[in-house]
Design a protein around this motif. Structure first.
Motif, PDB file in Angstrom:
ATOM      1  N   LYS A  81       0.862  -1.181   0.000  1.00  0.00           N
ATOM      2  CA  LYS A  81       0.000   0.000   0.000  1.00  0.00           C
ATOM      3  C   LYS A  81       0.895   1.226   0.000  1.00  0.00           C
ATOM      4  O   LYS A  81       1.863   1.288   0.752  1.00  0.00           O
ATOM      5  CB  LYS A  81      -0.904   0.019   1.230  1.00  0.00           C
ATOM      6  CG  LYS A  81      -1.912  -1.119   1.291  1.00  0.00           C
ATOM      7  CD  LYS A  81      -2.759  -1.020   2.549  1.00  0.00           C
ATOM      8  CE  LYS A  81      -3.766  -2.165   2.620  1.00  0.00           C
ATOM      9  NZ  LYS A  81      -4.587  -2.085   3.855  1.00  0.00           N
ATOM     10  N   ALA A  82       0.566   2.187  -0.826  1.00  0.00           N
ATOM     11  CA  ALA A  82       1.397   3.394  -0.905  1.00  0.00           C
ATOM     12  C   ALA A  82       0.529   4.629  -1.000  1.00  0.00           C
ATOM     13  O   ALA A  82      -0.528   4.623  -1.640  1.00  0.00           O
ATOM     14  CB  ALA A  82       2.321   3.317  -2.121  1.00  0.00           C
ATOM     15  N   GLU A  83       0.995   5.660  -0.318  1.00  0.00           N
ATOM     16  CA  GLU A  83       0.346   6.962  -0.436  1.00  0.00           C
ATOM     17  C   GLU A  83       1.205   7.815  -1.362  1.00  0.00           C
ATOM     18  O   GLU A  83       2.405   7.985  -1.130  1.00  0.00           O
ATOM     19  CB  GLU A  83       0.232   7.623   0.938  1.00  0.00           C
ATOM     20  CG  GLU A  83      -0.516   8.952   0.894  1.00  0.00           C
ATOM     21  CD  GLU A  83      -0.683   9.560   2.286  1.00  0.00           C
ATOM     22  OE1 GLU A  83      -0.217  10.703   2.465  1.00  0.00           O
ATOM     23  OE2 GLU A  83      -1.234   8.879   3.167  1.00  0.00           O
ATOM     24  N   MET A  84       0.603   8.332  -2.419  1.00  0.00           N
ATOM     25  CA  MET A  84       1.331   9.060  -3.450  1.00  0.00           C
ATOM     26  C   MET A  84       0.719  10.446  -3.631  1.00  0.00           C
ATOM     27  O   MET A  84      -0.386  10.738  -3.156  1.00  0.00           O
ATOM     28  CB  MET A  84       1.233   8.315  -4.796  1.00  0.00           C
ATOM     29  CG  MET A  84       1.497   6.828  -4.740  1.00  0.00           C
ATOM     30  SD  MET A  84       3.236   6.425  -4.566  1.00  0.00           S
ATOM     31  CE  MET A  84       3.890   7.006  -6.123  1.00  0.00           C
ATOM     32  N   LYS A  85       1.463  11.281  -4.314  1.00  0.00           N
ATOM     33  CA  LYS A  85       0.921  12.533  -4.831  1.00  0.00           C
ATOM     34  C   LYS A  85       1.104  12.514  -6.335  1.00  0.00           C
ATOM     35  O   LYS A  85       2.190  12.226  -6.835  1.00  0.00           O
ATOM     36  CB  LYS A  85       1.644  13.738  -4.238  1.00  0.00           C
ATOM     37  CG  LYS A  85       1.158  14.134  -2.854  1.00  0.00           C
ATOM     38  CD  LYS A  85       1.802  15.444  -2.410  1.00  0.00           C
ATOM     39  CE  LYS A  85       1.273  15.858  -1.042  1.00  0.00           C
ATOM     40  NZ  LYS A  85       1.906  17.130  -0.575  1.00  0.00           N
ATOM     41  N   ASN A  86       0.029  12.802  -7.030  1.00  0.00           N
ATOM     42  CA  ASN A  86       0.073  12.871  -8.485  1.00  0.00           C
ATOM     43  C   ASN A  86      -0.308  14.295  -8.887  1.00  0.00           C
ATOM     44  O   ASN A  86      -1.457  14.704  -8.724  1.00  0.00           O
ATOM     45  CB  ASN A  86      -0.892  11.854  -9.100  1.00  0.00           C
ATOM     46  CG  ASN A  86      -0.811  11.834 -10.624  1.00  0.00           C
ATOM     47  OD1 ASN A  86       0.144  12.349 -11.201  1.00  0.00           O
ATOM     48  ND2 ASN A  86      -1.835  11.264 -11.261  1.00  0.00           N
ATOM     49  N   ASN A  87       0.672  15.040  -9.365  1.00  0.00           N
ATOM     50  CA  ASN A  87       0.463  16.461  -9.661  1.00  0.00           C
ATOM     51  C   ASN A  87      -0.079  17.209  -8.453  1.00  0.00           C
ATOM     52  O   ASN A  87      -0.936  18.084  -8.570  1.00  0.00           O
ATOM     53  CB  ASN A  87      -0.479  16.642 -10.852  1.00  0.00           C
ATOM     54  CG  ASN A  87       0.191  16.304 -12.163  1.00  0.00           C
ATOM     55  OD1 ASN A  87       1.344  16.683 -12.405  1.00  0.00           O
ATOM     56  ND2 ASN A  87      -0.523  15.584 -13.032  1.00  0.00           N
ATOM     57  N   GLY A  88       0.438  16.835  -7.274  1.00  0.00           N
ATOM     58  CA  GLY A  88       0.054  17.520  -6.043  1.00  0.00           C
ATOM     59  C   GLY A  88      -1.156  16.953  -5.354  1.00  0.00           C
ATOM     60  O   GLY A  88      -1.438  17.304  -4.196  1.00  0.00           O
ATOM     61  N   GLU A  89      -1.921  16.076  -6.022  1.00  0.00           N
ATOM     62  CA  GLU A  89      -3.109  15.505  -5.412  1.00  0.00           C
ATOM     63  C   GLU A  89      -2.778  14.145  -4.811  1.00  0.00           C
ATOM     64  O   GLU A  89      -2.107  13.318  -5.427  1.00  0.00           O
ATOM     65  CB  GLU A  89      -4.219  15.341  -6.456  1.00  0.00           C
ATOM     66  CG  GLU A  89      -4.720  16.657  -7.007  1.00  0.00           C
ATOM     67  CD  GLU A  89      -5.879  16.456  -7.963  1.00  0.00           C
ATOM     68  OE1 GLU A  89      -6.375  15.301  -8.073  1.00  0.00           O
ATOM     69  OE2 GLU A  89      -6.299  17.427  -8.610  1.00  0.00           O
ATOM     70  N   LYS A  90      -3.291  13.920  -3.564  1.00  0.00           N
ATOM     71  CA  LYS A  90      -3.043  12.664  -2.879  1.00  0.00           C
ATOM     72  C   LYS A  90      -3.836  11.533  -3.515  1.00  0.00           C
ATOM     73  O   LYS A  90      -5.014  11.672  -3.832  1.00  0.00           O
ATOM     74  CB  LYS A  90      -3.402  12.766  -1.397  1.00  0.00           C
ATOM     75  CG  LYS A  90      -2.408  13.560  -0.570  1.00  0.00           C
ATOM     76  CD  LYS A  90      -2.733  13.440   0.921  1.00  0.00           C
ATOM     77  CE  LYS A  90      -1.695  14.188   1.758  1.00  0.00           C
ATOM     78  NZ  LYS A  90      -1.974  14.062   3.214  1.00  0.00           N
ATOM     79  N   VAL A  91      -3.149  10.403  -3.703  1.00  0.00           N
ATOM     80  CA  VAL A  91      -3.821   9.182  -4.174  1.00  0.00           C
ATOM     81  C   VAL A  91      -3.251   8.007  -3.398  1.00  0.00           C
ATOM     82  O   VAL A  91      -2.074   8.002  -3.011  1.00  0.00           O
ATOM     83  CB  VAL A  91      -3.613   8.970  -5.690  1.00  0.00           C
ATOM     84  CG1 VAL A  91      -4.329  10.023  -6.495  1.00  0.00           C
ATOM     85  CG2 VAL A  91      -2.150   8.939  -6.039  1.00  0.00           C
TER      86      VAL A  91
END
Length: 556
Positions: A461-471
């Motif tokens: 499980k990973a918490e990411m930011k895609n173009n500044g938005e959390k996913v």
């Protein structure tokens, strides 16, 4: 150049030498070396050396191991006289070093030379007079016999004066100057006359020096002359046969080497070939040529850069970048194919074995150079050279699957700049294109569901930011890398890891790991990323993110 101008020159004829032996001989040992830098080289300088510079150069020659050093022409110059006295009066000549001075065959010059040498423990008195056809006819207007008489009279004077200086062991050296333009039989005649007057012994030999004062023919003809002369001179066992090659035709090295094959015992020359006109034979090149053949040159070239520095400081001359063995670029390859061959050769080379690295006749470390300058990059360079830089300078072992892509990046930089690309620029380009790709995808945190890795699926499980938005993404696979790629595919789709390798960036336990990743998308396009971290799993995930970011950037 006049179209018919060549017709005013005549070709030198071969020596009638039956059953010549020198072509079948091998050089098996170093000759007796004599440096003439402080005389022949010094007189060719725009600004002759001061006493201090001559002293610095003399100390260099001694440190390198030269045992015979021609220090000057004391009867022709006050500074040469003063330098000779300075060495003797201050006891600056090592016990195993013999100094040599030059003098013409004139009484007043010979007497002045002996005055300069007073108190020396041993010395070579180098007597010369011109013997060539042109010199006899054009310069001196003397007959053959008159020239012989001059040489013999000079020898008599030297012999007479040696009795007045019993504290010094004198050796006579005689040079028929312009030997290269002298009839061979006549050169033999005048040398025989000098030898008969001097009366050398096996224990106390005379030096006969046969100079190519002006290079006039190919080295093989000179070798024939030396073999013929050696075979025909009387009392050969009492003679040290010496050569003093000049470089007018650019073949002084070959002339000296062939002369050694033909029977020469001794070589006079200068460091880096300094001397009048095109200079003398280069003792550095000649000595290291022997070294590359497994022969001890008996001279220490292990600090080649220091030798260059002192030479340039004392002579005010510059060593060319392509000077054999000593030039700045002589161990450097820009060509891609050369770089690849050198890189593979260095990997193959084993300490204690024979040196057989392509394009490098000598190990640069033997002359005090390191491997960092071996490969330098420009638009002609290939992937192997860039990989060499990254590994040897920065510790990154670029895998083969990534080398071509990196080389295209660097080649574009080289093409745009039209200049050499230095190591720092290569590293920055590597970071910018593979390691430091911070967006659009950024890893905030991740969690692996199991610490026991086995054939069972691993969840991540990973918490990411895609173009500044959390996913948040989730995936599973047969290992952490596979699981993370599956998690990303839920967000972007269509990627798989096709190549992967990793290594440590150091040897200690705290060293970072580096992971190299190749991903391929559903259009079979490859993207490359690199990650570093003290944790190899995190390094691998960072590498995947870099590769995916490259894909996103390209597609957008």
């Amino acid at each position: 150049m006049k179209r018919e101008g060549f017709k005013k020159y005549k070709q030198y004829q071969n020596v009638e030498l039956k059953e010549r032996k020198w072509p079948s001989n091998l050089i098996t040992k170093a000759p007796i070396w004599c440096s003439v830098d402080l005389r022949d080289g010094n007189q060719a300088l725009r600004n002759p050396m001061s006493l201090e510079k001559k002293m610095e150069f003399f100390n260099l020659l001694v440190e390198m191991g030269y045992k015979e050093i021609e220090i000057g022409f004391p009867a022709a110059s006050q500074i040469e006289f003063d330098f000779t006295r300075h060495l003797i009066e201050n006891n600056l000549i090592p016990e195993d070093v013999t100094i040599q001075i030059l003098t013409q065959a004139r009484r007043e010059l010979i007497e002045k030379s002996f005055e300069a040498l007073k108190g020396a423990k041993k010395a070579v008195v180098h007597l010369y007079n011109s013997t060539s056809v042109a010199q006899r006819r054009v310069v001196f207007n003397k007959s053959k016999q008159e020239v012989i008489d001059l040489a013999v009279e000079g020898t008599k004077i030297i012999k007479e004066l040696t009795r007045e200086y019993p504290e010094t062991k004198f050796t006579l050296e005689y040079s028929p100057e312009s030997f290269s333009g002298t009839e061979l039989e006549y050169a033999l005649e005048i040398c025989d006359a000098v030898v008969k007057e001097w009366k050398p012994t096996i224990e106390d030999k005379v030096i006969l020096n046969l100079p190519t004062t002006v290079e006039m023919y190919t080295p093989n003809i000179y070798a024939d002359q030396i073999e013929w002369f050696s075979n025909n001179i009387e009392n050969r066992e009492c003679i040290i046969l010496s050569s003093h090659p000049h470089n007018d035709r650019g073949t002084a090295i070959a002339t000296a080497e062939l002369a050694m094959l033909a029977g020469i015992d001794r070589i006079e020359g200068t460091l880096f070939g300094n001397g009048e006109r095109t200079g003398n034979v280069d003792l550095v090149t000649l000595g290291l040529n022997l070294y590359t053949q497994g022969i001890d040159p008996e001279i220490d070239f292990g600090k080649i850069d220091n030798i260059v520095d002192i030479y340039e400081d004392c002579t005010e001359m510059i060593i060319p970048e392509r000077q054999p063995y000593a030039g700045e670029l002589v161990y450097t390859a820009y060509s891609g194919s050369h770089q690849d061959a050198i890189n593979k050769g260095l990997v193959d080379y084993k300490e204690g074995g024979y040196w057989e690295v392509p394009y490098l006749p000598i190990d640069p470390k033997d002359v005090g150079r390191n491997y960092e300058a071996l490969i330098r990059i420009n638009a002609q360079s290939g992937k192997g050279g860039i990989a060499f830089i990254m590994q040897n300078y920065y510790g990154f072992t670029i895998p083969k699957f990534m080398q071509k892509d990196l080389s295209l990046v660097i080649q574009n930089i080289a093409d745009e700049s039209a200049k050499e690309v230095n190591a720092e620029t290569i590293l920055e380009a590597f970071k910018d294109n593979y390691l430091n790709i911070p967006a659009p995808l950024v890893l905030e945190s991740f969690e692996i569901s199991s610490k026991e890795f086995s054939s069972q699926d691993i969840c991540i499980k990973a918490e990411m930011k895609n173009n500044g938005e959390k996913v948040n993404i989730t995936g599973s696979g047969n290992g952490p890398i596979d699981a993370f790629v599956h998690a990303l595919n839920g967000l972007f789709g269509g990627c798989k890891v096709t190549s992967y390798t990793q290594h440590s960036l150091g040897n200690d336990s705290n060293a970072e790991s580096v992971a190299y990743i190749e991903i391929t998308d559903d259009k079979n396009e490859s993207y490359y990323g690199v990650g570093t971290d003290s944790n190899i799993i995190l390094a691998s995930i960072k590498g995947i993110i870099s590769a995916v970011n490259k894909r996103i950037i390209k597609l957008n």
